[in-house]
Design a protein around this motif. Structure first.
Motif, PDB file in Angstrom:
ATOM      1  N   LEU A 466       0.836  -1.204   0.000  1.00  0.00           N
ATOM      2  CA  LEU A 466       0.000   0.000   0.000  1.00  0.00           C
ATOM      3  C   LEU A 466       0.868   1.251   0.000  1.00  0.00           C
ATOM      4  N   GLU A 469       2.994   1.133  -3.511  1.00  0.00           N
ATOM      5  CA  GLU A 469       2.322   1.243  -4.809  1.00  0.00           C
ATOM      6  C   GLU A 469       1.061   2.094  -4.783  1.00  0.00           C
ATOM      7  N   GLY A 470       0.614   2.453  -3.593  1.00  0.00           N
ATOM      8  CA  GLY A 470      -0.525   3.365  -3.504  1.00  0.00           C
ATOM      9  C   GLY A 470      -1.863   2.652  -3.453  1.00  0.00           C
ATOM     10  N   GLN A 471      -1.901   1.349  -3.750  1.00  0.00           N
ATOM     11  CA  GLN A 471      -3.154   0.630  -3.611  1.00  0.00           C
ATOM     12  C   GLN A 471      -2.876  -0.858  -3.449  1.00  0.00           C
ATOM     13  N   ARG A 473      -4.931  -4.944  -2.786  1.00  0.00           N
ATOM     14  CA  ARG A 473      -6.119  -5.782  -2.639  1.00  0.00           C
ATOM     15  C   ARG A 473      -5.630  -7.069  -2.013  1.00  0.00           C
ATOM     16  N   GLU A 491      -9.701  -3.817   0.240  1.00  0.00           N
ATOM     17  CA  GLU A 491      -9.315  -3.008  -0.928  1.00  0.00           C
ATOM     18  C   GLU A 491      -8.944  -1.637  -0.394  1.00  0.00           C
ATOM     19  N   ARG A 493      -6.620   2.169  -0.696  1.00  0.00           N
ATOM     20  CA  ARG A 493      -5.934   3.120  -1.586  1.00  0.00           C
ATOM     21  C   ARG A 493      -5.281   4.191  -0.727  1.00  0.00           C
ATOM     22  N   VAL A 505      -5.067   6.506   4.313  1.00  0.00           N
ATOM     23  CA  VAL A 505      -5.491   5.346   3.536  1.00  0.00           C
ATOM     24  C   VAL A 505      -6.998   5.237   3.653  1.00  0.00           C
ATOM     25  N   GLY A 507     -10.040   2.640   2.764  1.00  0.00           N
ATOM     26  CA  GLY A 507     -10.191   1.266   2.302  1.00  0.00           C
ATOM     27  C   GLY A 507     -11.520   0.675   2.728  1.00  0.00           C
TER      28      GLY A 507
END
Ligand code: ADP
Length: 881
Positions: A466, A469-471, A473, A491, A493, A505, A507
């Motif tokens: 997270l 890479e910024g996101q 799952r 999930e 972001r 964040v 999510g």
């Protein structure tokens, strides 16, 4: 006096001569003719001595002074005489004097007026400078705004000419440094000021603050000798004048006077211009913002900025009542109170709506601020409608979002980023039904603690991914307040600020326990299915309609002598002959979504060139358009059974041959007897000497015909006794009838049975093995023979005919032995069923025949006719189309 001498010693340029010169004089004693008798006075030492022995006064003078001294001394009296003498220094000595009569001759009393003359020159120069300064000032003051730079350039041109400089450039400072403002004509070695900047920056700071009168510098920039003149006002240098190619430095006072004359009005105008521009910008800005000023002398009417008043639809001057009535009724009281307070010195800051005639229209919002300054209150009004509209929209969006979050079955969470870690900050209301963690509990602050021990690595990796890479799952288990675990799909972001720094964040957790468990059940059942398929003794596979294998289990791989993984590179058709492959593909093409099943026995040439028979059951899988996608098949190796059948068939064939032995012996004996008789007769004739060529030829031909007949029979027996070919062949069905007749005819005839063979006109082809069909016909004819012999009927006969029907042909074998007991008809084709005595019948003839006909795609039927049994061999006609 000393100053004078100093000057004549060569230091005349050092300082300005501000005091009047002291005439110390030169006395020239002359005779009546003007010849010099004697010189006296201090100045005489500087005079150049003429070459003449007895010089006249003229010989001491420059020629232009001769004009003053016309005639003889007596003529020169009574007037001031300005005379320029040659000196030893080469410069003129300017004198003024008078002629006085002496007792003897004349005395020319002269004084040095050089300084006086120079002062006059200087005054004239000052006049020029002042005129130039006045002209420049006037030009710069008087020109219009857009011509200011051009006019300045023209003035610089005047300065350049005045100072005999190649070119003059004016630099003014702006935010980015010194910049050319204007330039006289003339060449400069640089196109812009870029190269000048570092050089100017490098000037020692004191140069920027020196007093103007002494500030001149010589320098060289890009190889060009430069003279710099600063213009300072206060303590700061405000402009630089650059001279290129100036021969002499301008006099400092004149330079400063001219600079001041040019720059004072120029800078003033530029400042004014800047101010005007700023004010214009401000006005424009105010108009764009919908803002404007207002004033209120605490009592009486309000005054508005005209543009603002116009936009409000009010006059510039309005009474308080008018102003309040312009406001929305709901805001009037607040506005009135704010004005009261303003009067008491309380600052005003209020958001108001205007009263619109159209109540449905979106209200116009204004922000009203102001303050009291002495007797006046002043402030501004700002249109904030757009802001308010955005605020309303944002509020509505937020309400919708909150509603959405509250009603979402997923848990929405926010984690704040601080010091490289994520700290839980918010969970939506759905956290309670899902995990039941109390608000502000340790778990809701540190959800990582609730992660299943087996999933902790997943959780740590989720946070790392997270942040990187910024996101992300991910899927892991979380413990609820009762200790049970829930599978959650996470999930998330990462939101970053303008600088790319992580902020928080956002999510969501979706409870996927059921789905995960269902997936696990499916996986397990798939595993069981896979094991079933793998361990099945049957061959199981999937392939495309063009027989490319998609999957195959181990038994199939064993059959094809490869590893199961290699199967997917293979095509089933590669083990089939062209005709087998064609038949296979045609069978698949006949599959439909309504009739997706088919089964067949397929024959393949497996590695090692042995033949294999597989009993093959297929199911086609179709897409929504009814297009065949792939085929699933289950197969069993039938090769063993096939071999047994073949052996059985062969055995049956041999048994038939054995049966026929008696007839065959007769069939072979017959030609032998004919030949023996022919040989005996021929020998007889030869002994009696009656054998002529014609006789002998006839006999030998007969013998030859019999040999031929026997050879044909033996050849036929050989082919009949041979094992059948693996592959089916196309052949005319009637050929099998001929073959059977060839073997049986003689034997039947010998037993007194009539054989009625009706040769057909057409002989269509069928697909199969000729020897096998021949065997079928032999079986049927032998059975008929046995029945006829057993029943001892009158005129026993066997009739064989062929009928052609659409798509098939029918071979009929009939007898007149009275038929078969109807009770036995059903069991007739069973193996080992026989009514014949032990040792005579095997009970295999009809069952083998039935199997052969069926393998050829046909049917073997029996009916009782009027006279006897009637066997029908029905076979599909072979066509290449
Ligand atoms: P087998 O000839 O060795 O008995 P088959 O299978 O050839 O074995 O025949 C089975 C039985 O069918 C025979 O025993 C006989 O009873 C009956 N059958 C066959 N053909 C005829 C026929 N043309 N007329 C009467 N009975 C027949």
């Amino acid at each position: 006096m000393s100053g004078l001498f100093d000057r004549w010693r060569g230091s005349h340029a050092a300082e300005p001569a501000t005091e009047l010169p002291q005439s110390v004089g030169l006395q020239v004693w002359l005779d009546d003719q003007g010849q010099v008798l004697r010189l006296s006075g201090p100045l005489r030492t500087v005079l150049a001595v003429p070459s003449q022995a007895r010089p006249r006064v003229h010989d001491y003078l420059y020629r232009h002074s001769w004009l003053v001294l016309e005639g003889v001394p007596a003529d020169w009296q009574g007037q001031a005489l300005d005379l320029d003498f040659h000196t030893v220094h080469g410069q003129a000595l300017h004198t003024r004097g008078w002629l006085q009569r002496q007792a003897v001759g004349w005395l020319l009393q002269l004084f040095d007026i050089g300084d006086l003359l120079r002062q006059g020159d200087r005054q004239a120069q000052w006049l020029t400078v002042r005129q130039l300064a006045a002209d420049m000032g006037q030009a710069v003051r008087g020109c219009s705004e857009e011509w200011l730079a051009q006019t300045t350039a023209e003035q610089l041109q005047g300065l350049a000419e005045h100072w005999h400089a190649g070119s003059v450039r004016l630099l003014l400072a702006d935010e980015s440094g010194w910049r050319s403002y204007a330039c006289s004509e003339g060449d400069w070695p640089w196109a812009d000021d870029e190269r000048l900047q570092p050089w100017l920056q490098a000037l020692p700071p004191r140069f920027h603050q020196v007093q103007p009168d002494s500030a001149q510098w010589r320098a060289s920039c890009a190889g060009l000798p430069l003279l710099l003149l600063p213009y300072s006002h206060g303590h700061a240098t405000q402009a630089w004048l650059l001279f290129a190619g100036a021969r002499l430095p301008p006099a400092p006072e004149a330079a400063q006077a001219l600079l001041q004359a040019l720059l004072e009005p120029l800078l003033a105008r530029l400042r004014q211009y800047q101010l005007q521009q700023r004010s214009r910008h401000l006005d424009e800005l105010q108009q764009q913002l919908g803002a404007g000023w207002w004033e209120w002398p605490v009592q009486g009417p309000l005054h508005f900025d005209p543009a603002l008043a116009a936009s409000l639809g009010l006059p510039c001057e309005v009474s308080i009542e008018q102003w309040l009535s312009r406001l929305h009724p709901a805001d009037r009281e607040a506005a009135h109170m704010a004005l009261e307070q303003l009067r008491d010195g309380v600052a005003l800051s209020l958001s108001l709506r205007l009263h619109e005639a159209d109540s449905v229209a979106t209200p116009r919002w204004l922000h009203w601020v102001g303050q009291r300054h002495g007797r006046q209150a002043r402030g501004f009004l700002l249109d904030i409608s757009a802001l308010k509209a955005q605020e309303l929209q944002a509020g509505a969006a937020r309400a919708r979002l909150e509603n959405l979050i509250a009603s979402s079955p997923a848990v929405i969470y926010i984690q704040r980023y601080a010091d490289g870690a994520l700290h839980s900050e918010f969970f939506s209301a759905s956290l309670a039904p899902m995990l039941g963690w109390p608000k502000d509990s340790e778990l809701s602050r540190q959800p990582g603690q609730a992660v299943h021990p087996d999933d902790r690595l997943i959780w740590l990796e989720r946070t790392r991914t997270l942040l990187r890479e910024g996101q992300v799952r991910s899927r892991y288990r979380l413990r609820d307040h009762l200790g049970g675990y829930h599978w959650v799909l996470d999930e998330a972001r990462l939101l970053r600020d303008d600088l790319g720094q992580p902020v928080e964040v956002v999510g969501l957790w979706l409870d996927v326990s059921e789905a995960t468990e269902a997936a696990e059940r499916v996986r397990q059942s798939e595993e069981r299915y896979r094991v079933l398929v793998e361990d099945s003794p049957a061959m199981i596979c999937r392939y495309t309609p063009d027989l490319q294998l998609l999957f195959g289990n181990r038994p199939l791989a064993e059959q094809l002598e490869c590893a199961p993984e290699q199967l997917i590179e293979m095509n089933l058709g590669q083990w089939m002959s062209d005709s087998q492959r064609l038949a296979f593909v045609q069978r698949l093409a006949a599959l439909t979504p309504q009739q997706p099943l088919s089964s067949a026995e397929v024959c393949l040439q497996l590695p090692g060139r042995r033949h294999a028979w597989w009993v093959w059951a297929e199911r086609g899988l179709f897409d929504e358009h009814g297009q065949l996608l792939e085929v699933q098949a289950v197969g069993r190796d039938n090769t063993q059974v096939r071999h047994s059948q073949q052996q059985l068939l062969q055995g049956a064939k041999m048994a038939t041959l054995g049966e026929l032995a008696t007839g065959l012996v007769h069939e072979i004996n017959q030609p032998l007897n004919v030949m023996r008789l022919a040989v005996a007769n021929t020998l007889k004739r030869l002994q009696s000497g009656e054998a002529d060529i014609e006789y002998l030829t006839g006999k030998l031909q007969r013998i030859d015909a019999q040999v031929e007949r026997t050879a044909r029979l033996v050849e036929h027996l050989r082919t009949y006794g041979r094992r059948s070919e693996v592959e089916r062949q196309a052949f005319a069905a009637w050929v099998a009838v001929d073959g059977a007749v060839a073997l049986l005819a003689e034997g039947l005839r010998g037993k007194g049975l009539a054989l009625q063979i009706e040769e057909p006109d057409l002989c269509p082809e069928v697909l199969g093995h000729e020897d096998q069909l021949e065997q079928v016909l032999i079986n049927l004819m032998v059975n008929a023979r046995d029945a006829l012999l057993e029943r001892q009927v009158a005129n026993p006969r066997i009739r064989v005919t062929q009928h052609i029907e659409p798509g098939q042909l029918c071979l009929l074998v009939e007898d007149n032995a009275g038929g078969i007991d109807p009770r036995l008809l059903e069991r007739l084709f069973e193996p080992f069923f026989t009514t014949k005595p032990a040792g005579v019948g095997t009970g295999l003839g009809l069952s083998v025949s039935h199997a052969i006909v069926e393998a050829m795609g046909g049917r073997l039927e029996v009916v009782n006719g009027t006279e006897g049994a009637c066997f029908r061999v029905l076979l599909p006609v072979y066509s290449t189309n």
